[in-house]
Design a protein around this motif. Structure first.
Motif: not given
Ligand code: TRP
Length: 376
Positions: A272-292
């Motif tokens: 997550i770059f400090t210049v990322d826009q909200p939709e970009v953050v949303k997509r990256k977080i949504w695709n993140a690896f979790t312990g689920g």
């Protein structure tokens, strides 16, 4: 490559890969663990303990006790940290910087910050010098946005400021043999000679305060542990030059959003770059690896595993101040009482709120950047 080879730990200033075993790094690098006793000692001076200390994200040191001994006898110290500007800043870079700000505020010390445009130019095959310099100025805005004050923050841009650094770099270089540098950094026959000389430059800010302020005091370096090899060399020669050995306090790496590995600008989808826009953050977080678990039903029944979850780690490192709430999230996950989607949504909201503020401050920083240039 077998899975084991893929996971094999490599930690050098230019490469971090595999599963990082921090206990092993303490042993192999020969550093000291940060003990409860040392933490209590810091608390005596700082009052509150930063979450990065409470949670042992800063876990190792060299001579922090010595710096505190001196401080208690009235000898100040300066802070030193830096950045290799080869791309945009991501939130992993902010971890030691946020902590440096805390130390600066609590100990009222000066910070020297080195922007190593020269290093990145010699090390990265594809990077042009102008690009590295430009990333340097852009990255400096991120540091300023964290609230550092120009009176106490002296930024060194290596190429611009080389005249200030060069005499001390020569003193360091003359006392460092090729064989030491090669074994410390793993230089090869094909390594360019710019890179081979370069470690002398990273040593300079450890000693620069004596030159610009006329006071010989130790430097304390908060940084991720991959930078440690530089300090081993620097510490060996410091007494020969009449300086204190620089002290270090080492932090862990913020994981990337993928499975395993630290956040790395060369993997933009899991950073997550400090210049990322909200939709970009949303997509990256949504695709993140979790312990689920594979299904909601399974997760409710068996619970998730926060220890391997990247989302949980972001709460730990940066986005949950409150220890009690963090423990609650951990427990709820293990009980299957909270689903990954909920954690992702909360984290995304917190990151986007933080970034919206940060981006505003970052733009404002353009107008005052020059105030941070090192004064001579
Ligand atoms: N070599 C570091 C990097 O590539 C930059 C750097 C220079 C640095 N001086 C430092 C980092 C001191 C931490 C502390 O990122």
């Amino acid at each position: 490559m077998t899975d084991e080879e893929k996971n094999e730990m490599v930690v050098t200033p230019w490469e971090v890969k595999g599963e990082v075993d921090y206990e092993r790094l303490i042993r192999e690098f020969g550093t000291q663990p940060i003990t409860d006793e040392l933490i209590e000692r810091i608390a005596k001076h700082t009052g509150e303990l930063h979450l990065q200390l409470r949670r042992r994200l800063f876990f190792s040191h060299r001579d922090l006790d010595v710096v505190l001994d001196l401080y208690e006898k009235g000898v100040k110290f300066v802070l030193y940290t830096g950045r290799g500007p080869s791309g945009p800043v991501h939130i992993g870079h902010l971890v030691p910087w946020v902590f440096t700000k805390y130390l600066q505020d609590k100990f009222k010390t000066r910070l020297y910050f080195q922007m190593t445009d020269d290093e990145k130019f010699v090390v990265e095959d594809e990077l042009k010098l102008d690009e590295a310099k430009n990333f340097g100025y852009e990255n400096a805005l991120d540091l300023i946005a964290l609230g550092f004050k120009p009176e106490d923050t002296f930024m060194i841009f290596d190429v611009k400021d080389i005249d200030l650094l060069y005499d001390i770099a020569l003193e360091v270089a003359k006392r460092t043999t090729y064989s030491t540098a090669r074994s410390t950094f793993g230089f090869q026959d094909s390594t360019n000679i710019g890179w081979i000389f370069w470690p002398a430059i990273q040593a300079v800010p450890c000693f620069i305060h004596a030159k610009v302020a006329g006071e010989n005091v130790p430097a304390l370096i908060p940084a991720a542990i991959d930078q440690d090899p530089y300090w081993r060399i620097t510490r060996d020669i410091a007494p020969k030059l009449g300086y204190y050995k620089p002290a270090q306090i080492h932090c862990r790496f913020l994981p990337g959003l993928g499975k395993g590995g630290k956040m790395s600008a060369s993997e933009p989808d899991t950073s997550i770059f400090t210049v990322d826009q909200p939709e970009v953050v949303k997509r990256k977080i949504w695709n993140a690896f979790t312990g689920g678990r594979a299904t909601v039903a399974e997760q409710k029944r068996l619970g998730g595993d926060p220890n391997i979850c990247t989302i949980f780690q972001y709460f730990v490192y940066l986005f949950e101040e409150d220890d009690k709430k963090l423990a609650e999230r951990d427990a709820k996950c293990k009980e299957g009482a909270i689903m990954c989607g909920e954690c992702k949504t909360e984290l995304r909201e917190r990151i986007n709120k933080f970034l919206a503020e940060h981006q505003k401050k970052r733009e404002k920083a353009r107008n005052i950047l020059e105030k941070f240039f090192i004064k001579r």
